[in-house]
Design an enzyme around this catalytic site. Structure first.
Site, PDB file in Angstrom:
ATOM      1  N   ILE A  14       1.478   2.287   1.308  1.00 29.15           N
ATOM      2  CA  ILE A  14       0.812   2.378   0.017  1.00 29.15           C
ATOM      3  C   ILE A  14      -0.591   2.124   0.332  1.00 29.15           C
ATOM      4  O   ILE A  14      -1.199   1.238   0.081  1.00 29.15           O
ATOM      5  CB  ILE A  14       1.212   1.635  -1.131  1.00 29.15           C
ATOM      6  CG1 ILE A  14       2.870   1.925  -1.418  1.00 29.15           C
ATOM      7  CG2 ILE A  14       0.410   2.110  -2.304  1.00 29.15           C
ATOM      8  CD1 ILE A  14       3.429   1.449  -2.525  1.00 29.15           C
ATOM      9  N   HIS A  15      -1.312   3.079   0.810  1.00 29.37           N
ATOM     10  CA  HIS A  15      -2.745   2.981   0.912  1.00 29.37           C
ATOM     11  C   HIS A  15      -3.805   3.008  -0.205  1.00 29.37           C
ATOM     12  O   HIS A  15      -2.819   3.168  -1.476  1.00 29.37           O
ATOM     13  CB  HIS A  15      -3.301   4.156   1.929  1.00 29.37           C
ATOM     14  CG  HIS A  15      -3.158   3.795   3.271  1.00 29.37           C
ATOM     15  ND1 HIS A  15      -3.888   4.627   4.379  1.00 29.37           N
ATOM     16  CD2 HIS A  15      -2.691   2.641   3.904  1.00 29.37           C
ATOM     17  CE1 HIS A  15      -3.520   3.743   5.542  1.00 29.37           C
ATOM     18  NE2 HIS A  15      -2.988   2.838   5.418  1.00 29.37           N
TER      19      HIS A  15
END
Lengths: 85, 554
Positions: A14-15
């Site tokens: 999850i950037h």
């Protein structure tokens, strides 16, 4: 309360950007939305919290929705996770 | 261009070289310009009316968001959606309740000025990121500082944005925040050099997008402003005050580089047709979802070899059907209908995966690997095939089986494909037309390629293994490097025979091994009648250039 466990398959985890999109989605619902990883739970409507979990590919997260529109929130957010992360 | 150096003898001795880390290759020559931020010196001040400070903060925050909105629009036009997205994230960070509450609480409880509360909160949040065990997240500390500095700047009435002057320069800075890089006039930037920063920083990403060299980790001297310098992106060095010879050498190198880049750019969008009019397909090899961007950037016509091993190598356990499906679908969708050839699992030999519990072998290259494992471990194989078939609905997917030595293996694999299709039909799951093919990488497969061609729709020649098996030379053994000859006539005759037998029975034939990118053989392959070459993305345009300068008829 609704709960859903999900293993992240996006190679980047999850950037910042997906975190931002997810927070936007979560904010659409009145119910409380949280995600947790390894026992650490954060408010899914707050971007720093979500990014701070440092979720990587292969990590399992648990999504919880609690409140009046929890059914709708869970259905949509679950779908969103599966399609995008 | 006039260098300050070499006008006197003392100047020549001044040439200095600094070594850092390159984040993008290329050569830049020009004057250095130190990019200094306006100092937002923040003092802690007691206030009488905290409510007023909260009001000031809220207004500054809204103004910062409006500015970021405009920067986003500018970035969208200049560097594209993917790079611009960070400014949208910045706007969201400014609305984060944890961040806002921390600031307003600090103002209320400590009765302090908004600037100090923002600076302290910014430091705290950025430390949280800096402490994370992930390089990407560590680099996000700079984002938090960036948004906080923007708000502080507004509170203090400072403007932001750098003025570079009117000549192109090499921008030198401690570190560059994303909002700073985007505000720079791109036509005036030859290169970025920073003391800090990471390969994941936005400056690095921006440099890649702008196609200009960039270095990080350069401990530049403070007195370098305005001095002539050279950035060597390949070596990761910054040369300040170069002497005449060095300058001449790099000027020439840069010209050659520009000429090459221009030539290759010219070839984008051009067909892969030989000088005498024969067309050949030119695809790219990938080893993961992340490689698709460079496939598209280098204008490959499809993916000729998608190594599916990464899914298994990156995972601690067998990857699920769902995980695989997503990866395959993403690639198929991004290729938008262009062909994607997925090679089914090829582990064993030099690629070991712990949870498969494979026994140690004396001779793994000739051992239990690839299709041999798959036809044994039907559960694993079928999971992969189901994932591929499901993904085939979203694009044009072909399957190829590795390490084939017999017709029987191909028939077994095909029967499994039929089983999978029947299951999906029964479940009402849609899938597309999937072409089936095999890798030709064993001499056995070459010798029976006429029989194999009746079973499948295409062949793809894996020249690395084919060379090692044909010459009986272990390619992992460095002692044999001097006799390992991939141009050996035996190997070329193997290829020739495969093409002839394939064509005689209606198969198209491609090459996906390293030899495919060997431009000294491109003409030979054209003359043999090879239908497709699949090479690493960065080689696509180079091979295209070679095709266009070759003759298919002797």
């Amino acid at each position: 309360m609704k709960e859903f466990a999900y293993t992240i398959t996006d190679p980047e985890g999850i950037h910042a950007r997906p975190a931002g999109i997810f927070v936007k989605e979560a904010a659409k619902y009145a119910c409380a939305v949280t995600i947790s990883k390894d026992g650490k739970e954060v408010d899914a409507k707050r971007i720093f919290g979500v990014m701070g979990l440092g979720v990587k590919c292969g990590n399992e997260i648990v999504l919880k929705c609690d409140g009046e529109d929890e059914d709708a929130a869970m259905a949509e957010l679950q779908k969103f996770l599966q399609e995008n992360m | 261009m006039t260098g300050n150096c070499c006008e006197n003898i003392a100047g020549c001795i001044n040439m200095r070289e600094f070594i850092g880390k390159s984040v993008f290759n290329g050569i830049a020559i020009g004057p250095l310009k130190i990019f200094s931020k306006e100092e937002n010196a923040v003092k802690r001040i007691k206030v009488d009316n905290p409510q007023e400070e909260i009001e000031r903060f809220t207004q500054a925050k809204e103004q910062a968001k409006a500015e970021l909105g405009r920067i986003y629009e500018k970035a969208l036009k200049e560097v594209g959606e993917a790079n611009a997205a960070i400014f949208e994230v910045h706007q969201m960070m400014l609305d984060d309740l944890d961040y806002i509450e921390s600031i307003t609480n600090m103002i209320t409880t400590q009765e302090i000025n908004a600037e100090f509360a923002v600076a302290t909160t910014g430091d705290n949040f950025s430390e949280m990121f800096a402490a994370m065990d992930d390089d990407y997240m560590k680099a996000r500390a700079a984002d938090v500082k960036d948004i906080s500095n923007r708000v502080i700047g507004i509170l203090q009435g400072n403007g932001t944005g750098g003025n570079l002057g009117d000549k192109p320069v090499i921008v030198v800075a401690e570190d560059l925040a994303p909002s700073e890089t985007v505000q720079l006039d791109k036509s005036k930037v030859l290169s970025f050099v920073t003391r800090l920063g990471s390969t994941n920083s936005h400056t690095a990403i921006l440099a890649r997008t702008m196609n200009i060299p960039a270095l990080i980790g350069i401990n530049y001297p403070e007195d370098c402003d305005g001095k002539m310098a050279i950035v060597d992106g390949a070596k990761g060095t910054l040369i300040i005050d170069p002497d005449e010879d060095t300058l001449a050498k790099y000027t020439k190198l840069r010209e050659e580089e520009q000429e090459k880049a221009r030539l290759l750019l010219e070839l984008k969008g051009k067909p892969n047709v030989s000088a005498d009019g024969k067309e050949i397909k030119l695809y790219a090899n990938i080893g993961g979802v992340g490689d698709v961007a460079s496939v598209l950037a280098n204008d490959a016509g499809g993916i000729g070899l998608f190594r599916s091993e990464f899914l298994y190598l990156e995972s601690d356990d067998y990857p699920s059907e769902e995980q695989q499906f997503k990866a395959y679908r993403t690639v198929a969708e991004n290729m938008a209908g262009k062909k994607v050839i997925i090679r089914t699992l090829d582990i064993g030999a030099d690629k070991q995966v712990g949870y498969f519990n494979l026994k140690k072998e004396d001779n793994p290259a000739m051992g239990y690997r690839a299709i041999r494992i798959c036809l044994d471990r039907l559960d694993v194989f079928k999971t992969q095939l189901r994932a591929i078939y499901r993904a085939s609905f979203y694009g044009t997917i072909s399957i190829m089986f590795p390490m084939i030595i017999s017709v029987n293996e191909v028939r077994k694999a095909k029967a499994l494909c039929e089983e999978v299709k029947a299951e999906l039909d029964a479940e009402g799951v849609k899938y597309g037309e999937v072409e089936l093919g095999i890798m030709i990488e064993t001499p056995a497969a070459v010798m029976i390629s006429d029989d194999l061609a009746k079973e499948v729709e295409f062949f793809s020649i894996g020249t690395n293994d084919l060379t090692q098996y044909t010459l009986a030379i272990d390619r992992q053994n460095p002692a044999l490097d001097n006799i390992y000859d991939s141009h050996h006539p035996a190997v070329l005759k193997m290829i020739q025979k495969t093409v002839e037998n394939g064509h005689a029975h209606g198969c198209w034939v491609g090459i996906c091994g390293e030899l495919g990118a060997d431009t000294t053989l491109t003409e030979t392959f054209l003359q043999m009648g090879v239908d497709e070459l699949s090479v690493s993305p960065s080689m696509v345009l180079k091979v295209r250039n070679q095709i266009r300068n070759s003759k298919a008829n002797k």
